[in-house]
Enzyme design. Sequence first.
Site, short mmCIF file in Angstrom:
data_model
loop_
_atom_site.label_atom_id
_atom_site.label_comp_id
_atom_site.label_asym_id
_atom_site.label_seq_id
_atom_site.Cartn_x
_atom_site.Cartn_y
_atom_site.Cartn_z
CB CYS A 136 -1.03 -0.01 1.12
SG CYS A 136 -0.70 -1.14 2.45
NE ARG A 166 3.58 -8.95 5.52
CZ ARG A 166 2.26 -8.90 5.50
NH1 ARG A 166 1.56 -9.74 6.23
NH2 ARG A 166 1.65 -8.01 4.76
CG HIS A 216 -3.81 -0.66 -2.20
ND1 HIS A 216 -2.71 -1.32 -2.66
CD2 HIS A 216 -4.00 -1.05 -0.92
CE1 HIS A 216 -2.23 -2.07 -1.68
NE2 HIS A 216 -2.99 -1.93 -0.62
CG ASP A 241 -2.19 -5.78 -2.00
OD1 ASP A 241 -3.35 -5.73 -1.57
OD2 ASP A 241 -1.22 -5.24 -1.45
CD GLN A 270 0.19 -9.24 0.07
OE1 GLN A 270 0.47 -8.13 -0.39
NE2 GLN A 270 -0.09 -9.44 1.35
CG HIS A 295 -5.88 -1.94 2.20
ND1 HIS A 295 -4.52 -1.78 2.14
CD2 HIS A 295 -6.34 -0.95 2.98
CE1 HIS A 295 -4.18 -0.72 2.88
NE2 HIS A 295 -5.27 -0.19 3.39
CE LYS A 312 -9.58 -7.37 9.97
NZ LYS A 312 -8.34 -8.11 10.04
#
Length: 592
Positions: free
Chosen positions: A278, A307, A329, A327, A325, A456, A410
């Site tokens: 993000c 990570r 946004h 992912d 991911q 997200h 969420k």
Amino acid sequence: MSENQDKHIASVRHSLAHLLAATVVEMYPGSKNSIGPAIENGFYQDFETPEPISEEDLPKIEARMREKLKTWGKFERREVSPEEARKEFAWNPYKLELIEDFSKDGQQLTFYVSGDFTDLCRGGHVEDSAEINPKAFKLTKISGAYWRGDQSKQQLQRIYGVAFGTPEELKSYLDMMEEAKKRDHRKLGQELDLFVFSELVGSGLPLFTPRGTVLREELAKFAESLRAGSGFERVSIPHITKTELYKVSGHWDKFGDELFLVKSQETSDQFALKPMNCPHHNQIYAARPRSYRDLPIKYFETTTVYRDEKTGELGGLSRVRSISQDDSHAYCRRDQVEEVVGSLIGDVQTLYGTLGLPLRARLSFRDASDKYLGEPELWQQAQDVIRTLAKKNELEYFEAEGEAAFYGPKIDFMATDALGREHQVATVQLDFVQPERFELEFTAEDGNPQRPVMVHCAILGSIERFLSVYIEHTAGRFPVWVAPEQVRILTLNDDKNIVDFATTMAEQARRLGLRVTVDAGNESVGKKIRNAELMKVPYTVVIGTKEVESGQLVPRVRKDIEVHTEHDPRTVDEFLKTVVHETKSRVSKTSL
RNA sequence: GCCGCUUUAGCUCAGCUGGUUAGAGCAUCUGUUUUGUAAACAGAGGGUCGUCGGUUCGAAUCCGACAAGCGGCUCCA
């Protein structure tokens, strides 16, 4: 199962925890039991033991438990004073600590006595241990656990058991575990040649083989096509950044210890591998002035984050250190939240519907505490929108107060696999905080700057974790459109005409975009069929003199695939056309 | 990270209490075979027994450290 039965089996499990404690204390002098509740499917009990107990000791302990059970008798309750309790448990520092805690709160302490064993316990047992079926429980595993779940405290040994009302229920549970073992994605990953790990590369860093890469790509492509359909635009970002970025976003404090740091030999700047996307995407948004007319602006990318997870938590593809991911946004005005979130929910439903994974949604809302950032009014509005959409999309959902992220509410989606296990998969999250931190703006109708709301969303979530779920769900029998190898062509022998026919057919299939291999090896047909079956290839075609002469073939279809019409002989063209159609339309049941 | 267990050929696994050239099946390679829907036959190659260090006349085997893998580390008397 009725509520009463539930209660009863829980009391059986709890009683077994007592029996386990009594047995271990008897068999391993000097052992101190601490706590032992009933849990899902069974029970556990934590011990401090002078010598470690190993898995091999479990059958012995189990046998002794059955022995003791015969004369175990009734559970008798006795109210005791703190003094009396302290005296009884002078040998056991864990119980003493509990006694202090409970008596400090003024709670009535109770002992439960059965057989020759007395334990401090608040209750919830069977009346008489005759209610426990000696053939319906089993000790399963042993592990470490901290006293009161606190890493800084004494580590204890935890012995786990499973228990049911009847031996049949126990057996069906154990059979299910057996089936789960067979489907273990780590085992299938090896057998089906999907991914490997290398000691030189490091733990938690999977390497995907060509076959495994097909899986990843096909699933990612599907998610990408849904995104494109919902108006998302693809972006691309580098995998590292100056750590400044995370100081601005606030992730530095939260994610600091999970960050892989990268040192530059050229500059004094400190870099890190991105643990999320993000902040990078925000920089694309922030790069130029935005008008309310441009919104919603939707960025999307399939990319990998890194990570530094605790090494003990890594395992197969379920928990890795390189996380891919799908992912996205979206930056939108308040009045667009509903539309944006609604279309994302639709995409999530389409993907999981196609894959045959039923979904349940958790609406994760805030509670009254003050740990949440952003205007309460905005929260309220967003939560109302989420609830409305959950109803409108006919989601099976439940609300969970206090489960929201600090930056916004969420929706977390859970998928139920073929073995009935639930896994957290997709997520849609609203974010009121990052736009603030990055000072993201757009110019509103009235000419004033305003903050966008960020949404997200990851549909597959972590592709690695998703694959672990999907491999186990399908047991490696992937539908045609996902299968790494869709068609395997076997030759009957090494006759030139036969091999040529097979090779030509394979070339034709590849030109159509199909994944096909030819097995022209010097093996019996039976052996080649077996090999194709073991690799779970959906279609196998044997080419012999008959096929060469007639130009017709009868494909062999993997057993689990439902065939809607008879296996008529068909031409190569007809067959390949069908497979292409199945691939393009992502059907999982063949129409051959 | 912590506790327990595990690590022998590409894969799955034998190898008793430390004692001569460490085995099997599958896979691979080479021959023979030319095969009709889940395993043809024969032979060969392949391992510094996870890594490093220690104990010992002698270590795959015992001890230690490290690495990797597995089961756990939320459920509260």
